[in-house]
Motif scaffolding. Sequence first.
Motif, short mmCIF file in Angstrom:
data_model
loop_
_atom_site.label_atom_id
_atom_site.label_comp_id
_atom_site.label_asym_id
_atom_site.label_seq_id
_atom_site.Cartn_x
_atom_site.Cartn_y
_atom_site.Cartn_z
N GLN A 1 -73.01 22.14 54.05
CA GLN A 1 -72.54 23.39 54.64
C GLN A 1 -72.21 24.41 53.56
OE1 GLN A 1 -72.57 24.20 58.01
NE2 GLN A 1 -72.38 26.19 57.02
N LYS A 2 -71.62 23.95 52.45
CA LYS A 2 -71.32 24.85 51.33
C LYS A 2 -72.61 25.48 50.80
CE LYS A 2 -69.19 25.20 46.76
NZ LYS A 2 -70.19 26.14 46.32
N GLY A 3 -73.65 24.66 50.68
CA GLY A 3 -74.95 25.18 50.22
C GLY A 3 -75.51 26.21 51.18
N ILE A 4 -75.41 25.92 52.46
CA ILE A 4 -75.90 26.87 53.47
C ILE A 4 -75.10 28.17 53.39
CG2 ILE A 4 -76.02 27.30 55.97
CD1 ILE A 4 -76.68 24.26 56.26
N ASP A 5 -73.77 28.02 53.27
CA ASP A 5 -72.92 29.22 53.17
C ASP A 5 -73.27 30.04 51.93
OD1 ASP A 5 -71.65 28.32 55.46
OD2 ASP A 5 -69.86 27.58 54.40
N ASP A 6 -73.52 29.35 50.80
CA ASP A 6 -73.89 30.06 49.57
C ASP A 6 -75.21 30.82 49.75
OD1 ASP A 6 -71.64 29.25 48.19
OD2 ASP A 6 -72.65 27.62 47.12
N ILE A 7 -76.17 30.18 50.36
CA ILE A 7 -77.47 30.84 50.58
C ILE A 7 -77.29 32.05 51.49
CG2 ILE A 7 -79.71 30.57 51.72
CD1 ILE A 7 -79.67 27.64 50.64
N GLU A 8 -76.54 31.87 52.57
CA GLU A 8 -76.33 32.98 53.50
C GLU A 8 -75.58 34.14 52.85
OE1 GLU A 8 -74.49 31.08 56.85
OE2 GLU A 8 -76.42 30.45 57.68
N ALA A 9 -74.73 33.83 51.84
CA ALA A 9 -73.97 34.87 51.14
C ALA A 9 -74.74 35.43 49.95
CB ALA A 9 -72.63 34.31 50.68
N ARG B 1 -63.54 -1.16 57.38
CA ARG B 1 -63.35 -0.42 56.13
C ARG B 1 -64.68 0.19 55.66
NH1 ARG B 1 -61.74 -4.39 53.32
NH2 ARG B 1 -59.64 -4.36 54.17
N ASN B 2 -65.74 -0.61 55.72
CA ASN B 2 -67.06 -0.10 55.32
C ASN B 2 -67.49 1.06 56.21
OD1 ASN B 2 -67.33 -1.90 53.21
ND2 ASN B 2 -68.49 -3.38 54.40
N ARG B 3 -67.22 0.93 57.50
CA ARG B 3 -67.58 2.01 58.44
C ARG B 3 -66.79 3.28 58.12
NH1 ARG B 3 -70.13 2.49 63.58
NH2 ARG B 3 -70.02 4.70 64.02
N GLN B 4 -65.49 3.11 57.81
CA GLN B 4 -64.67 4.26 57.44
C GLN B 4 -65.20 4.91 56.16
OE1 GLN B 4 -60.84 2.21 57.44
NE2 GLN B 4 -60.10 3.70 58.94
N ASP B 5 -65.54 4.10 55.17
CA ASP B 5 -66.07 4.62 53.91
C ASP B 5 -67.37 5.39 54.14
OD1 ASP B 5 -63.92 3.42 52.63
OD2 ASP B 5 -65.10 1.79 51.77
N THR B 6 -68.23 4.83 54.98
CA THR B 6 -69.50 5.48 55.30
C THR B 6 -69.26 6.81 56.00
OG1 THR B 6 -70.65 3.37 55.46
CG2 THR B 6 -71.66 5.23 56.60
N GLU B 7 -68.33 6.82 56.94
CA GLU B 7 -68.01 8.05 57.66
C GLU B 7 -67.43 9.10 56.72
OE1 GLU B 7 -67.86 10.67 60.83
OE2 GLU B 7 -68.93 8.78 60.60
N LEU C 1 -70.73 14.70 52.52
CA LEU C 1 -72.09 15.20 52.41
C LEU C 1 -72.30 16.39 53.33
CD1 LEU C 1 -74.97 15.02 51.33
CD2 LEU C 1 -75.43 13.31 53.09
N ASP C 2 -71.82 16.28 54.57
CA ASP C 2 -71.93 17.40 55.51
C ASP C 2 -71.25 18.65 54.96
OD1 ASP C 2 -73.32 15.80 57.30
OD2 ASP C 2 -71.64 15.54 58.69
N ALA C 3 -70.07 18.47 54.35
CA ALA C 3 -69.35 19.61 53.78
C ALA C 3 -70.13 20.23 52.62
CB ALA C 3 -67.96 19.18 53.32
N ALA C 4 -70.74 19.38 51.78
CA ALA C 4 -71.52 19.89 50.65
C ALA C 4 -72.76 20.64 51.15
CB ALA C 4 -71.92 18.74 49.73
#
Length: 86
Positions: A57-65, A40-46, A52-55
């Motif tokens: 990527q959103k920041g990178i996308d915003d900068i690129e746009a 369960r802890n491993r799933q929560d961490t994942e 975090l990866d999605a956030a």
Amino acid sequence: MSQMATITVTLEPEREDFLLKEVRRGAAASPEDLVRDLIRNRQDTELAREKLDAAIQKGIDDIEAGRFRPIDEAFAEVRSRLGIKA
């Protein structure tokens, strides 16, 4: 609770010793409970890592746009909102 599956896991002696020691010290009621908690802890961490990866990527996308402001401008706005003089 959903139906549980039974899985057999083979452990090295030192892993078994660790598992049993953790149960004896009260980390879980049984080896099965400890393994479930670890999974369960491993799933929560994942899940947290994926968010975090999605956030990021959103920041990178915003900068690129071009959806960003210079840091000086952003900090000046924050200071102004908080009533902090520069």
